[in-house]
Design a protein around this motif. Structure first.
Motif, PDB file in Angstrom:
ATOM      1  N   HIS A   1       0.831  -1.195   0.000  1.00  0.00           N
ATOM      2  CA  HIS A   1       0.000   0.000   0.000  1.00  0.00           C
ATOM      3  C   HIS A   1       0.870   1.251   0.000  1.00  0.00           C
ATOM      4  O   HIS A   1       2.056   1.209   0.350  1.00  0.00           O
ATOM      5  CB  HIS A   1      -0.911   0.019   1.234  1.00  0.00           C
ATOM      6  N   ASP A   2       0.289   2.332  -0.373  1.00  0.00           N
ATOM      7  CA  ASP A   2       0.977   3.627  -0.372  1.00  0.00           C
ATOM      8  C   ASP A   2       0.969   4.161   1.053  1.00  0.00           C
ATOM      9  O   ASP A   2       0.077   4.918   1.455  1.00  0.00           O
ATOM     10  CB  ASP A   2       0.264   4.580  -1.336  1.00  0.00           C
ATOM     11  N   LEU A   3       1.971   3.767   1.835  1.00  0.00           N
ATOM     12  CA  LEU A   3       2.002   4.159   3.246  1.00  0.00           C
ATOM     13  C   LEU A   3       2.225   5.654   3.408  1.00  0.00           C
ATOM     14  O   LEU A   3       1.656   6.288   4.308  1.00  0.00           O
ATOM     15  CB  LEU A   3       3.084   3.377   3.982  1.00  0.00           C
ATOM     16  N   GLU A   4       3.044   6.224   2.549  1.00  0.00           N
ATOM     17  CA  GLU A   4       3.278   7.665   2.637  1.00  0.00           C
ATOM     18  C   GLU A   4       2.000   8.442   2.359  1.00  0.00           C
ATOM     19  O   GLU A   4       1.648   9.390   3.089  1.00  0.00           O
ATOM     20  CB  GLU A   4       4.367   8.078   1.651  1.00  0.00           C
TER      21      GLU A   4
ATOM     22  N   VAL B   1      -2.990  11.322   4.248  1.00  0.00           N
ATOM     23  CA  VAL B   1      -4.434  11.474   4.294  1.00  0.00           C
ATOM     24  C   VAL B   1      -4.959  11.334   5.716  1.00  0.00           C
ATOM     25  O   VAL B   1      -5.838  12.092   6.147  1.00  0.00           O
ATOM     26  CB  VAL B   1      -5.122  10.444   3.360  1.00  0.00           C
ATOM     27  N   ILE B   2      -4.414  10.377   6.466  1.00  0.00           N
ATOM     28  CA  ILE B   2      -4.941  10.173   7.820  1.00  0.00           C
ATOM     29  C   ILE B   2      -4.602  11.356   8.712  1.00  0.00           C
ATOM     30  O   ILE B   2      -5.360  11.690   9.637  1.00  0.00           O
ATOM     31  CB  ILE B   2      -4.433   8.847   8.426  1.00  0.00           C
TER      32      ILE B   2
ATOM     33  N   THR C   1      -1.026   7.195   2.640  1.00  0.00           N
ATOM     34  CA  THR C   1      -1.956   6.863   3.718  1.00  0.00           C
ATOM     35  C   THR C   1      -1.734   7.759   4.923  1.00  0.00           C
ATOM     36  O   THR C   1      -2.685   8.284   5.523  1.00  0.00           O
ATOM     37  CB  THR C   1      -1.797   5.388   4.116  1.00  0.00           C
ATOM     38  N   GLU C   2      -0.475   7.929   5.295  1.00  0.00           N
ATOM     39  CA  GLU C   2      -0.164   8.788   6.441  1.00  0.00           C
ATOM     40  C   GLU C   2      -0.592  10.230   6.178  1.00  0.00           C
ATOM     41  O   GLU C   2      -1.149  10.902   7.054  1.00  0.00           O
ATOM     42  CB  GLU C   2       1.321   8.745   6.764  1.00  0.00           C
TER      43      GLU C   2
END
Length: 446
Positions: free
Chosen positions: A32-35, A40-41, A37-38
């Motif tokens: 997943h696109d962790l960067e 957006v969250i 994701t972070e």
């Protein structure tokens, strides 16, 4: 303040434990696109700051109670499975947990062989109760008090049922004489007894309603969405206790775990005393109910897809905090009621305020003093804003002038409703904060 985060570590351990049950499966690429994701969250976290502090004891307004930390973490854990409790095929473990949790709720009302399930909330649960009543008493009218939740009138409209509201007495409870008058002239199939109105927390006179049922033969549904769990406490007034002690005699009960049951939204529950009403739900789904001969919850529910996570969270909470009189869960409810009584006594003894009725559960309704309904309403608005500036969050309630005339002598009721202030002291922590709440309230008053 800081949010509780310790349970996040427990969640990590539980995820490792849960994945052990699927170790025979081949691995799946989860790149997943962790960067992203972070990023957006973090944006979500910033957006979520735009909320009232519903979780804090200084939020003493609407019916908003934080879920127990265990309920939060159990709900999150189940999200890695994302079960659907419509059928065992979509939520095998969570469906069984729902049946166990619902049976435990039924037991607090002394029902051992009932039929029930979870719903998305009290509205859907009440809809199912009214739908079943329409099958048992077709073409007949539904009655509820004029202080009952507005959903009953709306749901009857949706279901094509005839509805009539029953006037209340000065304590915001259904007026039994008015009820009997309607029963004499109308063909009534169902009467709704509200066990904790959402406005004042008032409890309808259930013993008297049961006596009328013997004469008129209607179905009796208890909307205990707000107050149902209070059957467990030991500090109710004798009259209120008398109503709760007769709850096992009604035909159906709604209770909301997402109100006093320490659950995330949305989690309601509908219970039927007679399990034979399940025949009205009977249907088949040729592509759903195929892996088990056990009862699928979708076979006894109007809703199809339902979050299995709600059942997992509820089961876990009830496992930690059994619903028994004298237990930790019941003591938390007792503290909420004690907080309401304490605040009511303080307000009653202060000449700057007017009270309406002694709280039956944990809701207090009052208003600043004034010569007229319009003046009282204006002062309520002012006090509401002044308290919020001091981080005390209250709610407002447009109370019918007709129910206040006998209580507030000398007031000029120059409008139909009076804006009052309302506090739902439903968090156990409210008891420990109640003196601070009163200090802020007293300082905010004009």
């Amino acid at each position: 303040m800081r949010f509780e985060k310790d349970t996040i570590e427990i969640l990590k351990k539980a995820l490792i434990k849960m994945e052990d049950g699927f170790e025979s499966l081949p691995g799946v690429d989860t790149d997943h696109d962790l960067e992203g994701t972070e990023q957006v969250i973090m944006e979500v976290a910033e957006r979520m700051q735009d909320n009232f502090p519903y979780f804090h004891p200084l939020y003493a307004g609407q019916m908003l109670k934080p879920p127990h930390p265990l309920a939060r973490v159990a709900y999150m854990l189940s999200m890695w499975i994302n079960p659907n409790n419509h059928a065992l095929d979509g939520g095998r473990a969570s469906s069984r947990m729902e049946k166990e949790a619902v049976a435990q709720i039924a037991e607090i009302f002394s029902w051992k062989n009932s039929l029930g399930h979870l719903t998305s909330g009290g509205t859907m649960a009440n809809m199912e109760a009214l739908w079943i009543s329409s099958k048992l008493s077709p073409g007949k009218k539904v009655l509820a008090s004029d202080q009952a939740h507005y959903t009953h009138n709306r749901l009857c409209d949706v279901l094509g049922l005839h509805f009539e509201s029953v006037p209340c007495d000065d304590e915001a409870r259904m007026d039994v004489s008015a009820l009997e008058e309607i029963l004499e002239r109308e063909n009534v199939g169902t009467v709704v007894a509200t066990i904790g109105t959402t406005g004042t927390g008032s409890v309808d006179p259930l013993p008297e309603m049961i006596e009328l049922r013997k004469r008129y033969g209607f179905l009796l549904h208890a909307d205990a969405a707000y107050g149902g769990y209070y059957i467990l406490v030991d500090n109710l007034s004798p009259g209120t206790r008398g109503a709760f002690d007769r709850l096992h005699e009604v035909d159906s009960i709604v209770v909301d775990p997402h109100k006093h049951g320490l659950q995330p939204y949305g989690c309601g529950c509908i219970l039927f005393k007679d399990p034979e009403v399940g025949r009205f739900y009977r249907h088949d789904s040729p592509y759903t109910y195929f892996t088990s001969s056990e009862l699928h919850l979708g076979e006894i529910s109007l809703e199809c897809s339902r979050a299995g996570a709600s059942a997992v969270a509820l089961w876990a909470t009830q496992r930690l905090l059994p619903m028994v009189p004298g237990g930790e869960f019941a003591k938390g409810l007792s503290k909420s009621r004690d907080a309401a009584l304490w605040l009511y006594d303080k307000i009653s003894s202060d000449g700057r305020f007017r009270t309406i009725l002694s709280p039956e559960l944990d809701i207090v309704v009052w208003a600043p003093n004034g010569a007229s309904a319009s003046e009282i309403s204006l002062r309520s608005e002012e006090l509401f804003k002044a308290a919020e500036k001091r981080n005390l969050y209250l709610a407002k309630f447009k109370y019918p002038s007709s129910l206040l005339r006998a209580k507030w002598k000398g007031v000029d009721f120059d409008q139909e409703y009076v804006t009052c202030l309302r506090s739902c002291l439903m968090k156990p922590e409210h008891f420990d904060w109640i003196e601070r709440i009163w200090t802020i309230l007293a300082e905010s008053a004009v």
